[in-house]
Design a protein around this motif. Structure first.
Motif, PDB file in Angstrom:
ATOM      1  N   CYS A   1       3.111  -8.041  -8.379  1.00 54.54           N
ATOM      2  CA  CYS A   1       1.760  -8.442  -7.954  1.00 54.54           C
ATOM      3  C   CYS A   1       1.317  -9.643  -8.789  1.00 54.54           C
ATOM      4  N   GLN A   2       1.902 -10.779  -8.552  1.00 56.21           N
ATOM      5  CA  GLN A   2       1.672 -11.961  -9.363  1.00 56.21           C
ATOM      6  C   GLN A   2       0.303 -12.592  -9.154  1.00 56.21           C
ATOM      7  N   ARG A   3      -0.471 -12.085  -8.203  1.00 59.64           N
ATOM      8  CA  ARG A   3      -1.815 -12.612  -7.987  1.00 59.64           C
ATOM      9  C   ARG A   3      -2.886 -11.818  -8.733  1.00 59.64           C
ATOM     10  N   LEU A   4      -2.492 -10.827  -9.487  1.00 56.68           N
ATOM     11  CA  LEU A   4      -3.472  -9.990 -10.187  1.00 56.68           C
ATOM     12  C   LEU A   4      -4.349 -10.824 -11.120  1.00 56.68           C
ATOM     13  N   GLU A   5      -5.657 -10.608 -11.004  1.00 54.60           N
ATOM     14  CA  GLU A   5      -6.626 -11.260 -11.875  1.00 54.60           C
ATOM     15  C   GLU A   5      -7.291 -10.272 -12.818  1.00 54.60           C
ATOM     16  N   SER A   6      -7.362  -9.002 -12.414  1.00 54.87           N
ATOM     17  CA  SER A   6      -8.070  -8.009 -13.218  1.00 54.87           C
ATOM     18  C   SER A   6      -7.301  -6.695 -13.222  1.00 54.87           C
ATOM     19  N   ILE A   7      -7.036  -6.161 -14.433  1.00 51.81           N
ATOM     20  CA  ILE A   7      -6.370  -4.872 -14.605  1.00 51.81           C
ATOM     21  C   ILE A   7      -7.198  -4.056 -15.584  1.00 51.81           C
ATOM     22  N   ASP A   8      -7.612  -2.862 -15.159  1.00 48.40           N
ATOM     23  CA  ASP A   8      -8.395  -1.983 -16.040  1.00 48.40           C
ATOM     24  C   ASP A   8      -7.788  -0.586 -16.014  1.00 48.40           C
ATOM     25  N   PHE A   9      -7.073  -0.237 -17.106  1.00 54.50           N
ATOM     26  CA  PHE A   9      -6.500   1.090 -17.292  1.00 54.50           C
ATOM     27  C   PHE A   9      -7.166   1.782 -18.479  1.00 54.50           C
ATOM     28  N   GLY A  10      -8.386   1.412 -18.793  1.00 48.07           N
ATOM     29  CA  GLY A  10      -9.071   1.991 -19.940  1.00 48.07           C
ATOM     30  C   GLY A  10      -9.349   3.473 -19.774  1.00 48.07           C
ATOM     31  N   ASP A  11      -9.475   4.171 -20.898  1.00 46.28           N
ATOM     32  CA  ASP A  11      -9.855   5.591 -20.921  1.00 46.28           C
ATOM     33  C   ASP A  11      -8.917   6.457 -20.086  1.00 46.28           C
ATOM     34  N   ASN A  12      -7.618   6.359 -20.399  1.00 38.50           N
ATOM     35  CA  ASN A  12      -6.610   7.205 -19.788  1.00 38.50           C
ATOM     36  C   ASN A  12      -5.787   7.870 -20.893  1.00 38.50           C
ATOM     37  N   GLU A  13      -4.592   8.315 -20.562  1.00 38.90           N
ATOM     38  CA  GLU A  13      -3.715   8.972 -21.528  1.00 38.90           C
ATOM     39  C   GLU A  13      -2.395   8.210 -21.651  1.00 38.90           C
ATOM     40  N   ILE A  14      -2.446   6.898 -21.475  1.00 34.85           N
ATOM     41  CA  ILE A  14      -1.232   6.083 -21.438  1.00 34.85           C
ATOM     42  C   ILE A  14      -0.614   5.997 -22.826  1.00 34.85           C
ATOM     43  N   ARG A  15       0.689   6.263 -22.881  1.00 37.84           N
ATOM     44  CA  ARG A  15       1.421   6.278 -24.154  1.00 37.84           C
ATOM     45  C   ARG A  15       2.450   5.162 -24.198  1.00 37.84           C
ATOM     46  N   GLY A  16       2.994   4.946 -25.399  1.00 39.34           N
ATOM     47  CA  GLY A  16       4.089   3.995 -25.531  1.00 39.34           C
ATOM     48  C   GLY A  16       3.635   2.646 -26.058  1.00 39.34           C
ATOM     49  N   ALA A  17       4.476   1.649 -25.853  1.00 38.02           N
ATOM     50  CA  ALA A  17       4.243   0.323 -26.399  1.00 38.02           C
ATOM     51  C   ALA A  17       3.331  -0.506 -25.498  1.00 38.02           C
ATOM     52  N   PHE A  18       2.844  -1.596 -26.040  1.00 36.56           N
ATOM     53  CA  PHE A  18       2.048  -2.539 -25.266  1.00 36.56           C
ATOM     54  C   PHE A  18       2.889  -3.068 -24.104  1.00 36.56           C
ATOM     55  N   PRO A  19       2.325  -3.195 -22.892  1.00 38.42           N
ATOM     56  CA  PRO A  19       3.089  -3.684 -21.737  1.00 38.42           C
ATOM     57  C   PRO A  19       3.301  -5.198 -21.781  1.00 38.42           C
ATOM     58  N   PHE A  20       4.263  -5.614 -22.588  1.00 36.81           N
ATOM     59  CA  PHE A  20       4.499  -7.045 -22.772  1.00 36.81           C
ATOM     60  C   PHE A  20       4.844  -7.758 -21.472  1.00 36.81           C
ATOM     61  N   TRP A  21       5.391  -7.040 -20.505  1.00 33.74           N
ATOM     62  CA  TRP A  21       5.760  -7.671 -19.242  1.00 33.74           C
ATOM     63  C   TRP A  21       4.555  -8.221 -18.504  1.00 33.74           C
ATOM     64  N   MET A  22       3.350  -7.784 -18.854  1.00 30.00           N
ATOM     65  CA  MET A  22       2.156  -8.309 -18.202  1.00 30.00           C
ATOM     66  C   MET A  22       1.853  -9.749 -18.620  1.00 30.00           C
ATOM     67  N   GLU A  23       2.505 -10.226 -19.676  1.00 26.87           N
ATOM     68  CA  GLU A  23       2.300 -11.606 -20.110  1.00 26.87           C
ATOM     69  C   GLU A  23       2.619 -12.603 -18.997  1.00 26.87           C
ATOM     70  N   ALA A  24       3.463 -12.177 -18.060  1.00 25.98           N
ATOM     71  CA  ALA A  24       3.952 -13.092 -17.030  1.00 25.98           C
ATOM     72  C   ALA A  24       2.991 -13.270 -15.861  1.00 25.98           C
ATOM     73  N   PHE A  25       1.853 -12.546 -15.846  1.00 27.17           N
ATOM     74  CA  PHE A  25       0.901 -12.711 -14.756  1.00 27.17           C
ATOM     75  C   PHE A  25       0.188 -14.054 -14.897  1.00 27.17           C
ATOM     76  N   PRO A  26       0.404 -14.978 -13.984  1.00 29.61           N
ATOM     77  CA  PRO A  26      -0.160 -16.325 -14.169  1.00 29.61           C
ATOM     78  C   PRO A  26      -1.655 -16.414 -13.930  1.00 29.61           C
ATOM     79  N   GLN A  27      -2.245 -15.458 -13.180  1.00 32.66           N
ATOM     80  CA  GLN A  27      -3.660 -15.529 -12.828  1.00 32.66           C
ATOM     81  C   GLN A  27      -4.515 -14.496 -13.551  1.00 32.66           C
ATOM     82  N   LEU A  28      -3.941 -13.699 -14.436  1.00 25.50           N
ATOM     83  CA  LEU A  28      -4.666 -12.577 -15.035  1.00 25.50           C
ATOM     84  C   LEU A  28      -5.818 -13.062 -15.914  1.00 25.50           C
ATOM     85  N   ARG A  29      -7.020 -12.589 -15.607  1.00 26.91           N
ATOM     86  CA  ARG A  29      -8.223 -12.958 -16.348  1.00 26.91           C
ATOM     87  C   ARG A  29      -8.734 -11.813 -17.213  1.00 26.91           C
ATOM     88  N   VAL A  30      -8.501 -10.561 -16.775  1.00 29.72           N
ATOM     89  CA  VAL A  30      -9.036  -9.395 -17.479  1.00 29.72           C
ATOM     90  C   VAL A  30      -7.927  -8.368 -17.675  1.00 29.72           C
TER      91      VAL A  30
END
Length: 286
Positions: A96-125
Motif C-alpha cells: 500500500c505505497q499510497r498510505l499517508e496515515s497509519i494509527d496502531f496506537g493503544d494495542n498489544e503489538i509486540r516485537g521490533a519497530f517496523p522498519f519496513w515502513m520507512e519505504a512508504f513515500p507518502q506517509l505523513r502520520v
C-alpha cells in the motif's frame, strides 16, 4: 447496495465480527466503524479492494487481528486501528505505497519497530504509541531517504532502548520549511471522518484535519539513552517535541534554537522527568 461508496457507522453499539459479506461492496471508498464493540478478525477479503478502498477506520473496537493480505496496487491511504487488541502488523501493507496515515496506537503489538515502513513515500502520520514494541531503532536502513514526508512520529509508551533515531531527524523533509498546501481539497473531504488523537501539553486533543504545518515527534516514556542528536535542530518546522521519561544524558543541543515555532516542547517540565533525564540546559520560550 453494490454501488455504495461510504459506509459510516461510528459511535454506535455494533457487536460481533465484521461479516465477510462486506466485501461484496466492490466500490467502497471509506469504511468507518470506529467506537463500536466489534471483535474478532478483520475479513481477509478487505485487502482485495485494490482500486476503491482509500480509508479504513476501525479504531476503538476489540479487533484481535488484521488478517487481510494487501495485494500490489493497493490504494489505501489511511489505516486507523487504534484502541483494539492487535498483537502484530501484517507485512503485506508494504504493497500500500499510497498510505499517508497509519494509527496502531493503544494495542498489544509486540516485537521490533517496523522498519519496513520507512519505504512508504507518502506517509505523513505514524502512530504506534502505547504498545509493547521493544529493541532499538538503529537498524541499518535499506531505504535511502526513510520517511521523507513524515509529519507525525508518535511512539511513546513502548520499551524502545538505545540511542534516538538520528537518521529520521536528518531525513524528515515534512518537518522542514513546512507550509500549508491549499490544494488538498479532495482529500480534506475524506479526512472529515479520520480523526487523529494526540496528547499535547498533557491534554488529550483530537485533530479533525491534519494541516501540512502540524508536525510532532513524541518519543516519551521509553528507555532511550545517550545524548539528544544535534540533527534534530534541522527540523525547523517542528511544533511539538516530547522526549520526557527516558534516560537521556548530556546537554540539550544548541541547534534546537533553529526551531523557531513557539509551541515547541522538550518535555523536561515536571519533577519526574527531571529525575529520569539528566540533560542540562537553559530553555527560553519564544
Amino acid at each position: 447496495m453494490s454501488e455504495l461508496d461510504y459506509l459510516v457507522l461510528p459511535h454506535n453499539k455494533l457487536i460481533g465480527e465484521i461479516p465477510s459479506s462486506i466485501c461484496d461492496l466492490r466500490l467502497l471508498t471509506l469504511l468507518h466503524l470506529a467506537d463500536n464493540h466489534l471483535e474478532g478478525q478483520i475479513p481477509k477479503c478487505l485487502g482485495n479492494f485494490n482500486s476503491s478502498l482509500l480509508a479504513l477506520n476501525l479504531g476503538q473496537n476489540q479487533i484481535t487481528a488484521l488478517q487481510s493480505t494487501f495485494a500490489k496496487g493497493c490504494s489505501l491511504q489511511s489505516l486507523i486501528l487504534y484502541g483494539n487488541k492487535l498483537e502484530g502488523i501484517t507485512h503485506s501493507l508494504i504493497n500500500c505505497q499510497r498510505l499517508e496515515s497509519i494509527d496502531f496506537g493503544d494495542n498489544e503489538i509486540r516485537g521490533a519497530f517496523p522498519f519496513w515502513m520507512e519505504a512508504f513515500p507518502q506517509l505523513r502520520v505514524l502512530v504506534l504509541r502505547s504498545n509493547k514494541l521493544n529493541g532499538t531503532m538503529l537498524e541499518a536502513s535499506k531505504t535511502e531517504h526513510p520517511f521523507p514526508k513524515l509529519q507525525v512520529l508518535y511512539i511513546s509508551r513502548n520499551a524502545f532502548v538505545g540511542y534516538l533515531p538520528d537518521r529520521y531527524f536528518k531525513n524528515c523533509e515534512g518537518m522542514i520549511d513546512a507550509k500549508d498546501n491549499l490544494t488538498r481539497v479532495g482529500k480534506d473531504g475524506l479526512q472529515t471522518y479520520l480523526d487523529l488523537g494526540v496528547i499535547l501539553k498533557g491534554l488529550d486533543q483530537e485533530l479533525k484535519r491534519l494541516l501540512d504545518t502540524f508536525t510532532m515527534i513524541d518519543l516519551s516514556s521509553n528507555r532511550f539513552s545517550g545524548n539528544i542528536p544535534v540533527s534534530i535542530g534541522n527540523l525547523n518546522s517542528l511544533r511539538y517535541l516530547n522526549l520526557s521519561n527516558n534516560t537521556l544524558t548530556g546537554e540539550i543541543p544548541v541547534s534546537l534554537g533553529n526551531i523557531s515555532i513557539s509551541n515547541t516542547l522538550i518535555g523536561y517540565s515536571n519533577s519526574k522527568m527531571k529525575r529520569r533525564n539528566t540533560a542540562k540546559a537553559t530553555i527560553r520560550g519564544r
